[in-house]
Scaffold this motif. Structure first.
Motif, mmCIF file in Angstrom:
data_model
loop_
_atom_site.group_PDB
_atom_site.id
_atom_site.type_symbol
_atom_site.label_atom_id
_atom_site.label_comp_id
_atom_site.label_asym_id
_atom_site.label_seq_id
_atom_site.Cartn_x
_atom_site.Cartn_y
_atom_site.Cartn_z
ATOM 1 N N ASN A 1 0.727 -1.058 -0.091
ATOM 2 C CA ASN A 1 0.116 0.122 -0.009
ATOM 3 C C ASN A 1 0.876 0.958 0.044
ATOM 4 O O ASN A 1 0.585 2.201 -0.803
ATOM 5 C CB ASN A 1 -0.907 -0.001 1.119
ATOM 6 C CG ASN A 1 -1.908 1.254 1.312
ATOM 7 O OD1 ASN A 1 -1.210 2.230 1.642
ATOM 8 N ND2 ASN A 1 -3.131 1.085 1.027
ATOM 9 N N LEU A 2 1.800 1.278 0.856
ATOM 10 C CA LEU A 2 2.923 2.468 0.862
ATOM 11 C C LEU A 2 3.507 2.595 -0.255
ATOM 12 O O LEU A 2 3.608 3.984 -0.783
ATOM 13 C CB LEU A 2 3.760 2.268 2.200
ATOM 14 C CG LEU A 2 2.957 2.152 3.582
ATOM 15 C CD1 LEU A 2 3.911 1.972 4.475
ATOM 16 C CD2 LEU A 2 2.313 3.868 3.800
ATOM 17 N N MET A 3 4.192 1.608 -0.979
ATOM 18 C CA MET A 3 4.840 2.241 -2.109
ATOM 19 C C MET A 3 3.933 2.210 -3.223
ATOM 20 O O MET A 3 4.419 3.133 -4.172
ATOM 21 C CB MET A 3 5.687 0.730 -2.337
ATOM 22 C CG MET A 3 6.729 0.314 -1.424
ATOM 23 S SD MET A 3 8.000 1.381 -1.271
ATOM 24 C CE MET A 3 8.663 1.568 -2.767
ATOM 25 N N TYR A 4 2.849 1.570 -3.275
ATOM 26 C CA TYR A 4 1.996 1.910 -4.463
ATOM 27 C C TYR A 4 1.593 3.465 -4.276
ATOM 28 O O TYR A 4 1.511 4.431 -5.431
ATOM 29 C CB TYR A 4 0.775 1.062 -4.541
ATOM 30 C CG TYR A 4 -0.404 1.663 -5.448
ATOM 31 C CD1 TYR A 4 -0.195 1.132 -6.784
ATOM 32 C CD2 TYR A 4 -1.516 1.874 -4.910
ATOM 33 C CE1 TYR A 4 -1.161 1.594 -7.744
ATOM 34 C CE2 TYR A 4 -2.575 2.510 -6.060
ATOM 35 C CZ TYR A 4 -2.329 2.232 -7.291
ATOM 36 O OH TYR A 4 -3.092 2.429 -8.162
ATOM 37 N N ASN A 5 1.166 4.045 -3.116
ATOM 38 C CA ASN A 5 0.760 5.490 -2.995
ATOM 39 C C ASN A 5 1.985 6.315 -2.993
ATOM 40 O O ASN A 5 1.689 7.702 -2.955
ATOM 41 C CB ASN A 5 0.003 5.709 -1.756
ATOM 42 C CG ASN A 5 -1.077 5.073 -1.945
ATOM 43 O OD1 ASN A 5 -2.477 5.590 -2.261
ATOM 44 N ND2 ASN A 5 -1.417 3.895 -1.081
ATOM 45 N N SER A 6 3.013 5.977 -2.688
ATOM 46 C CA SER A 6 4.352 6.776 -2.844
ATOM 47 C C SER A 6 4.747 7.119 -4.324
ATOM 48 O O SER A 6 5.122 8.102 -4.318
ATOM 49 C CB SER A 6 5.654 6.193 -2.261
ATOM 50 O OG SER A 6 5.176 6.004 -0.597
ATOM 51 N N ILE B 1 4.187 -8.171 -4.136
ATOM 52 C CA ILE B 1 5.253 -9.590 -4.443
ATOM 53 C C ILE B 1 6.641 -9.274 -4.344
ATOM 54 O O ILE B 1 7.468 -9.713 -3.759
ATOM 55 C CB ILE B 1 4.777 -9.878 -6.058
ATOM 56 C CG1 ILE B 1 3.557 -10.322 -6.175
ATOM 57 C CG2 ILE B 1 5.787 -10.730 -6.441
ATOM 58 C CD1 ILE B 1 2.762 -10.572 -7.364
ATOM 59 N N ILE B 2 7.029 -7.907 -4.653
ATOM 60 C CA ILE B 2 8.312 -7.394 -4.621
ATOM 61 C C ILE B 2 9.007 -7.433 -3.146
ATOM 62 O O ILE B 2 9.942 -7.774 -2.899
ATOM 63 C CB ILE B 2 8.593 -6.095 -5.219
ATOM 64 C CG1 ILE B 2 8.430 -5.986 -6.798
ATOM 65 C CG2 ILE B 2 9.896 -5.286 -4.984
ATOM 66 C CD1 ILE B 2 8.276 -4.645 -7.297
ATOM 67 N N ALA B 3 7.963 -6.846 -2.300
ATOM 68 C CA ALA B 3 8.151 -6.882 -0.750
ATOM 69 C C ALA B 3 8.530 -8.251 -0.249
ATOM 70 O O ALA B 3 9.448 -8.442 0.371
ATOM 71 C CB ALA B 3 7.242 -6.108 -0.138
ATOM 72 N N THR B 4 7.523 -9.171 -0.736
ATOM 73 C CA THR B 4 7.767 -10.548 -0.141
ATOM 74 C C THR B 4 8.986 -11.207 -0.846
ATOM 75 O O THR B 4 9.598 -11.989 0.062
ATOM 76 C CB THR B 4 6.583 -11.367 -0.694
ATOM 77 O OG1 THR B 4 5.335 -10.782 -0.249
ATOM 78 C CG2 THR B 4 6.458 -12.764 -0.092
ATOM 79 N N ASN C 1 2.712 7.042 -10.276
ATOM 80 C CA ASN C 1 2.785 7.142 -11.449
ATOM 81 C C ASN C 1 3.539 6.272 -12.266
ATOM 82 O O ASN C 1 3.656 5.989 -13.408
ATOM 83 C CB ASN C 1 3.486 8.365 -11.908
ATOM 84 C CG ASN C 1 2.763 9.711 -11.576
ATOM 85 O OD1 ASN C 1 1.459 9.712 -11.687
ATOM 86 N ND2 ASN C 1 3.425 10.708 -10.761
ATOM 87 N N MET C 2 4.095 5.404 -11.378
ATOM 88 C CA MET C 2 4.893 4.108 -11.943
ATOM 89 C C MET C 2 4.010 3.131 -12.265
ATOM 90 O O MET C 2 2.851 2.677 -11.693
ATOM 91 C CB MET C 2 5.772 3.625 -11.141
ATOM 92 C CG MET C 2 6.851 4.507 -10.624
ATOM 93 S SD MET C 2 8.192 3.746 -9.530
ATOM 94 C CE MET C 2 8.773 2.431 -10.549
ATOM 95 N N PRO C 3 4.028 2.005 -13.440
ATOM 96 C CA PRO C 3 3.232 1.133 -13.884
ATOM 97 C C PRO C 3 3.453 -0.042 -13.231
ATOM 98 O O PRO C 3 3.435 -1.272 -13.426
ATOM 99 C CB PRO C 3 3.526 0.980 -15.169
ATOM 100 C CG PRO C 3 5.070 1.503 -15.315
ATOM 101 C CD PRO C 3 5.262 2.418 -14.341
ATOM 102 N N ILE C 4 3.075 0.128 -11.828
ATOM 103 C CA ILE C 4 3.273 -1.047 -10.891
ATOM 104 C C ILE C 4 2.144 -0.923 -9.878
ATOM 105 O O ILE C 4 1.612 -0.065 -9.095
ATOM 106 C CB ILE C 4 4.725 -1.163 -10.045
ATOM 107 C CG1 ILE C 4 5.902 -1.114 -10.932
ATOM 108 C CG2 ILE C 4 4.615 -2.348 -9.319
ATOM 109 C CD1 ILE C 4 7.273 -0.809 -10.181
ATOM 110 N N SER C 5 1.433 -2.268 -9.897
ATOM 111 C CA SER C 5 0.068 -2.297 -9.074
ATOM 112 C C SER C 5 0.708 -2.373 -7.525
ATOM 113 O O SER C 5 1.425 -2.634 -7.155
ATOM 114 C CB SER C 5 -0.932 -3.159 -9.640
ATOM 115 O OG SER C 5 -0.192 -4.531 -9.368
ATOM 116 N N GLN C 6 -0.417 -2.217 -6.770
ATOM 117 C CA GLN C 6 -0.339 -2.613 -5.135
ATOM 118 C C GLN C 6 0.242 -3.983 -5.102
ATOM 119 O O GLN C 6 0.986 -4.517 -4.253
ATOM 120 C CB GLN C 6 -1.451 -2.243 -4.394
ATOM 121 C CG GLN C 6 -1.332 -2.533 -3.044
ATOM 122 C CD GLN C 6 -2.427 -2.054 -2.315
ATOM 123 O OE1 GLN C 6 -3.292 -0.990 -2.623
ATOM 124 N NE2 GLN C 6 -2.930 -2.564 -1.155
#
Length: 526
Positions: free
Chosen positions: A228-233, A246-249, A236-241
């Motif tokens: 959630n935090l990375m997506y809202n930070s 998945i990246i965090a895991t 504009n990046m084409p990466i979904s929440q």
């Protein structure tokens, strides 16, 4: 004269033989009694204790002789090695290691006397538990509860402080002299004592299940909040929440190889300080907009449908009961436990109340589930990156605790285990043990992907296990174990907490599940 001397010698030899025989019988009887095959009689128990004391004194004397001979440069070391073969009665811990521990070290490390902690250090641990990342969801609780939400923050602090104290009281019983003696060591021991004699292990199983659920849900929340935090930070990046989750895991997969928390514990203080700085930054930004605070938005009425979820959020932010027995047992002065609980919960109550109120006054009806999502893009990115780092570094703690509970419950070597031991004789992790850990990491990822709702998950966990471990079980155990010694007002408090906690738990669980079903039905995103 010769006859008299002969008679005395004969009596002494007879007495010595009888003493040796009694000692041998006492040792055997006591050993079998300890193994559970038979109960030792009072005479046998006294003989065993006397034998133990005599053997201890004898070995202490021989050890002193060995040490003296070593200091004088003698050859006493060889005698010392001979004594190492039987370390059963060496109470001073000088015996050899019996076996290797799981992490490859000797069990000598486990047998060493652990240094006790002060009341300030214990308070720091409790503060870390109840002032963690999940305070970020408290402004959302004020959104649906208004002033009643603020009252609940205070009420939950008072109740959790009280139930923590009565939980510790259940560890003690009075001896014949009226002195309190610690006869239990953990939450599980208390639960098992309450279910005796009919179901001696039922209470421990219930506590273990609740503990596993809470620990796993905490891991899931860390993954959810990271995505959630990375997506809202970086919107504009084409990466979904889900992709961020998945990246965090992927960064958390090394947790599957953890054997202890020595490497992780080094970051504990750094994480806590970083979180403190983040809270200060959020409050400072809110204070800079004090002129625009929306006092008229703070309601005296509640959202009947959403407020029970807020109760779960508030309760979950105060959960610390599960490790309080261990913490109190490691204090230098256990008598200071009550004072420590008072000031830690008073401080938490004040800080949480101010943080939640100030944040809600700043954004009012636009308050989001994670309050940092309301910050301007520039500040939000910096703050959220620190929060993600803290979440990822905090993940191994509940993960490792959950793995230990699962291993002890299902994989521990012994007749009652459902599966083989996860560790080999050399302390190495076996393949199925590694598979268990990897499966747990993947499970937290799947839950975070398919249920990406931080507030609803937090409310569900608080209602399901938080209320049970903090409200229901401590009050119930207190009534069961200390019923005859309680005064009427203590009985009233315990019953009231049990009833109120039960109502809040059931209503919060139902409304949290309804919220999750509605989110899935209408595809509602955070």
């Amino acid at each position: 004269m010769a006859t008299l001397i002969k008679s005395k010698l004969s009596n002494k030899l007879s007495n010595a033989a009888t003493a040796v025989s009694n000692k041998s019988q006492a040792k055997v009887s006591g050993m079998f009694a300890r193994m559970g095959f038979q109960a030792a009689t009072d005479d046998e128990a006294l003989g065993f204790a006397a034998c133990d004391d005599l053997d201890y004194d004898h070995r202490q004397g021989m050890q002193m002789d060995i040490l003296t001979s070593e200091e004088m440069g003698g050859e006493g070391a060889g005698d010392g090695e001979g004594l190492d073969g039987d370390s059963h009665y060496q109470r001073d811990g000088t015996g050899p290691p019996h076996s290797a521990s799981k992490d490859g070290g000797s069990s000598n490390e486990l047998n060493e006397v652990k240094p006790k902690i002060t009341a300030w250090e214990a308070g720091w641990n409790v503060t870390n538990a109840i002032q963690g990342m999940f305070v970020l969801g408290l402004p959302y609780a004020i959104l649906h509860g208004g002033y009643l939400g603020l009252f609940l923050i205070i009420f939950a602090a008072v109740v959790c402080c009280y139930t923590g104290k009565i939980l510790i009281a259940c560890l003690y019983e009075e001896d014949e002299d009226g002195q309190l003696v610690r006869v239990r060591d953990s939450y599980v021991d208390i639960a098992n004592a309450c279910c005796q004699p009919r179901f001696p292990a039922l209470g421990g199983h219930i506590v273990n299940v609740a503990q596993i659920i809470e620990l796993v849900m905490t891991c899931i929340l860390y993954v959810v909040v990271s995505g959630n935090l990375m997506y809202n930070s970086f919107p504009n990046m084409p990466i979904s929440q889900k992709s961020w989750a998945i990246i965090a895991t992927a960064a958390l997969l090394p947790c599957a190889f953890l054997k202890n928390l020595k490497a992780v514990s080094k970051f504990s203080l750094l994480c806590t300080m970083a979180h403190f700085v983040i809270n200060v930054l959020v409050i400072a930004y809110c204070l800079s907009r004090a002129r625009d605070w929306a006092w008229d938005k703070v309601k005296f009425y509640i959202d009947v449908k959403k407020f029970p979820i807020s109760i779960g959020i508030i309760v979950f932010s105060y959960t610390s009961q599960i490790f309080l027995p261990s913490l109190e047992g490691n204090m230098q002065k256990p008598s200071e436990f009550h004072c420590m609980m008072n000031w830690t919960h008073i401080a938490a109550c004040i800080l949480k109340g101010l943080f939640a109120l100030v944040a809600y006054l700043t954004w009012a009806d636009e308050t989001k589930e994670v309050i940092t999502d309301n910050l301007p893009p520039g500040i939000r990115a910096v703050v959220n990156i620190f929060l993600v780092a803290k979440a990822l570094l905090s993940y191994p703690l509940p993960f490792f605790a959950a793995v230990e509970v699962l291993e002890k419950s299902f994989f521990q070597e012994g007749g009652r285990a459902f599966f083989p031991d996860c560790y080999g004789g050399d302390g190495r992790l076996k393949s199925w043990g590694l598979a268990l850990r990897c499966s747990l990491v993947v499970f937290t990822l799947l839950m975070a992907i398919y249920v990406p709702h931080f507030a609803l998950l937090m409310g569900l966990t608080g209602s399901l296990t938080g209320a049970g471990l903090c409200f229901l079980l401590p009050s119930l155990f207190h009534l069961k174990l200390l019923w005859r010694k309680l005064q009427w007002h203590q009985v009233f408090f315990d019953v009231s907490i049990f009833v109120i906690g039960g109502i809040c738990s059931i209503s919060g669980f139902i409304h949290s599940m309804e919220g999750l079903i509605e989110a899935f039905k209408y595809n509602i995103q955070e």
